[in-house]
Design an enzyme around this catalytic site. Structure first.
Site, PDB file in Angstrom:
ATOM      1  N   GLU A  84      -5.088  -5.352  10.821  1.00  0.00           N
ATOM      2  CA  GLU A  84      -4.108  -4.282  10.989  1.00  0.00           C
ATOM      3  C   GLU A  84      -4.368  -3.552  12.303  1.00  0.00           C
ATOM      4  O   GLU A  84      -5.196  -2.634  12.355  1.00  0.00           O
ATOM      5  CB  GLU A  84      -4.222  -3.284   9.831  1.00  0.00           C
ATOM      6  CG  GLU A  84      -3.978  -3.898   8.478  1.00  0.00           C
ATOM      7  CD  GLU A  84      -3.429  -2.875   7.495  1.00  0.00           C
ATOM      8  OE1 GLU A  84      -2.329  -3.090   7.003  1.00  0.00           O
ATOM      9  OE2 GLU A  84      -4.089  -1.844   7.265  1.00  0.00           O
TER      10      GLU A  84
ATOM     11  N   GLY B 242       2.532   2.112  10.808  1.00  0.00           N
ATOM     12  CA  GLY B 242       3.437   3.240  10.609  1.00  0.00           C
ATOM     13  C   GLY B 242       4.133   3.698  11.881  1.00  0.00           C
ATOM     14  O   GLY B 242       4.765   4.754  11.908  1.00  0.00           O
TER      15      GLY B 242
ATOM     16  N   GLU C 114      -6.732   4.343   8.086  1.00  0.00           N
ATOM     17  CA  GLU C 114      -6.589   5.783   7.790  1.00  0.00           C
ATOM     18  C   GLU C 114      -7.885   6.330   7.200  1.00  0.00           C
ATOM     19  O   GLU C 114      -8.235   7.496   7.420  1.00  0.00           O
ATOM     20  CB  GLU C 114      -5.370   6.004   6.880  1.00  0.00           C
ATOM     21  CG  GLU C 114      -4.081   5.842   7.691  1.00  0.00           C
ATOM     22  CD  GLU C 114      -2.865   5.387   6.922  1.00  0.00           C
ATOM     23  OE1 GLU C 114      -2.877   5.423   5.672  1.00  0.00           O
ATOM     24  OE2 GLU C 114      -1.894   4.969   7.584  1.00  0.00           O
TER      25      GLU C 114
ATOM     26  N   ASN D 108       0.871  -1.184   0.000  1.00  0.00           N
ATOM     27  CA  ASN D 108       0.000   0.000   0.000  1.00  0.00           C
ATOM     28  C   ASN D 108       0.906   1.232   0.000  1.00  0.00           C
ATOM     29  O   ASN D 108       1.481   1.574   1.029  1.00  0.00           O
ATOM     30  CB  ASN D 108      -0.888  -0.049   1.252  1.00  0.00           C
ATOM     31  CG  ASN D 108      -1.716   1.213   1.400  1.00  0.00           C
ATOM     32  OD1 ASN D 108      -1.774   2.050   0.504  1.00  0.00           O
ATOM     33  ND2 ASN D 108      -2.363   1.350   2.550  1.00  0.00           N
TER      34      ASN D 108
ATOM     35  N   HIS E  67      -9.433   0.755   5.263  1.00  0.00           N
ATOM     36  CA  HIS E  67      -8.130   0.993   5.889  1.00  0.00           C
ATOM     37  C   HIS E  67      -8.318   1.914   7.088  1.00  0.00           C
ATOM     38  O   HIS E  67      -9.156   2.815   7.069  1.00  0.00           O
ATOM     39  CB  HIS E  67      -7.165   1.627   4.869  1.00  0.00           C
ATOM     40  CG  HIS E  67      -5.755   1.644   5.380  1.00  0.00           C
ATOM     41  ND1 HIS E  67      -5.310   2.606   6.250  1.00  0.00           N
ATOM     42  CD2 HIS E  67      -4.714   0.800   5.171  1.00  0.00           C
ATOM     43  CE1 HIS E  67      -4.038   2.348   6.553  1.00  0.00           C
ATOM     44  NE2 HIS E  67      -3.654   1.260   5.903  1.00  0.00           N
TER      45      HIS E  67
ATOM     46  N   SER F  30       3.641  -2.279  10.419  1.00  0.00           N
ATOM     47  CA  SER F  30       5.101  -2.243  10.561  1.00  0.00           C
ATOM     48  C   SER F  30       5.773  -3.580  10.258  1.00  0.00           C
ATOM     49  O   SER F  30       6.745  -3.966  10.906  1.00  0.00           O
ATOM     50  CB  SER F  30       5.492  -1.734  11.953  1.00  0.00           C
ATOM     51  OG  SER F  30       4.998  -0.425  12.149  1.00  0.00           O
TER      52      SER F  30
ATOM     53  N   LYS G 298       0.145   4.280  -0.323  1.00  0.00           N
ATOM     54  CA  LYS G 298      -0.490   5.456   0.306  1.00  0.00           C
ATOM     55  C   LYS G 298      -0.240   6.708  -0.538  1.00  0.00           C
ATOM     56  O   LYS G 298      -0.166   6.622  -1.761  1.00  0.00           O
ATOM     57  CB  LYS G 298      -0.004   5.620   1.747  1.00  0.00           C
ATOM     58  CG  LYS G 298      -0.168   4.350   2.568  1.00  0.00           C
ATOM     59  CD  LYS G 298       0.034   4.590   4.033  1.00  0.00           C
ATOM     60  CE  LYS G 298      -0.036   3.265   4.768  1.00  0.00           C
ATOM     61  NZ  LYS G 298       0.069   3.406   6.207  1.00  0.00           N
TER      62      LYS G 298
HETATM   63  C1  PEP Z   1      -0.762  -0.058   6.327  1.00  0.00           C
HETATM   64  O1  PEP Z   1      -0.966   1.141   6.356  1.00  0.00           O
HETATM   65  O2  PEP Z   1      -1.582  -0.828   5.794  1.00  0.00           O
HETATM   66  C2  PEP Z   1       0.458  -0.535   6.953  1.00  0.00           C
HETATM   67  C3  PEP Z   1       0.514  -1.802   7.288  1.00  0.00           C
HETATM   68  O3  PEP Z   1       1.447   0.374   7.140  1.00  0.00           O
HETATM   69  P1  PEP Z   1       2.904   0.099   7.770  1.00  0.00           P
HETATM   70  O4  PEP Z   1       3.420  -1.167   7.154  1.00  0.00           O
HETATM   71  O5  PEP Z   1       3.714   1.292   7.403  1.00  0.00           O
HETATM   72  O6  PEP Z   1       2.707  -0.043   9.237  1.00  0.00           O
END
Ligand code: PEP
Length: 252
Positions: A167, A173, A97, A9, A95, A212, A11
């Site tokens: 998630e 992040g 976000e 992703n 997601h 992460s 973003k």
């Molecule tokens: C995400 O936003 O779906 C995600 C997993 O981000 P990150 O890997 O940066 O934590």
């Protein structure tokens, strides 16, 4: 046997130049990754050109979001028929976000999931708890509520052609990854929730972990029995890291 899936992703990151160099790196190493499906989800405006770049590779294209409507007066939105036309196979919905920064709730997420399926595309449904919810011990209820909203609208059968991504919001992040056991516990719970309605669908559904995930921690997470791949944010912007995760998934 569930085939692992690793989806990047991107973003709100990228420019033509940056995407070119990222894709060059991924394409150079993807031949080493057998046994795992790989997808990238660029920002909308780059979908068509990334699709062209992916020609002749096994890498699939995904979108990061979608409108729940197919067409009409919805300024700024992008529909599932449009995503299909430009060659997407996957679409991320729900997601954290979108949920937390743009106030998208369970109902809207379920309608987006339905819009994606109407076009024969594969939704990647994100679910996950906030830190405070984990601290309150309600992780399983939160995830169950998010999943139920989709099951109520679309039926459990919809999960035969869908992917779930667990998630934990506190891990996205932040550099704080769920331990393999923490993630496995929630993945198992998600699979059990689906199994209570349809065991065969639950056994087949791919449940990805996101939060992460990096080259260094991927193998431990992906070795867990109910973790079938990853939805990758930050690490998907570095070809070597993304490929290392895909390689770990192929071995997982
Ligand atoms: C995400 O936003 O779906 C995600 C997993 O981000 P990150 O890997 O940066 O934590």
């Amino acid at each position: 046997m569930r085939q692992p899936l690793v989806a990047g992703n991107w973003k709100l990151n990228g420019s033509r130049e940056r995407i070119q160099s990222l894709l060059d790196g991924i394409k150079a190493g993807i031949g080493e990754v057998n046994n795992a499906a790989v997808a990238v989800c660029p920002p909308f405006v780059y979908l068509s050109e990334v699709k062209t770049q992916l020609g002749g590779t096994p890498i699939a294209l995904g979108a990061q979001d979608v409108c729940e409507q197919d067409e009409g007066a919805f300024t700024g939105e992008v529909s599932a028929p449009m995503l299909k036309e430009v060659g997407c196979e996957y679409v991320i919905v729900g997601h954290s976000e979108r949920r937390n920064l743009y106030g998208e709730g369970d109902d809207l997420t379920a309608r987006k999931f339905a819009a994606v399926r109407r076009q024969g595309l594969i939704p990647i449904l994100c679910v996950g708890e906030l830190l405070i919810e984990r601290e309150q011990g309600i992780t399983e209820q939160v995830v169950a509520r998010q999943l139920d909203a989709v099951i109520e609208l679309e039926g459990v059968e919809a999960h035969a052609d869908a992917v779930v991504a667990y998630e934990p919001v506190w891990a996205i992040g932040t550099g704080m990854t769920a331990t393999p056991q923490q993630a496995q516990d929630v993945h198992k719970h998600i699979r059990q929730q689906l199994a209570s309605k349809d065991e065969a669908i639950a056994n087949d559904v791919q449940i990805l972990y996101g939060g992460s995930m990096k080259g260094e921690n991927a193998a431990g997470l992906l070795a867990m029995p109910d973790i079938d791949g990853g939805l990758i944010g930050g690490a998907s912007l570095k070809a070597d890291d993304f490929l290392a995760i895909a390689a770990a998934a192929a071995q997982g």
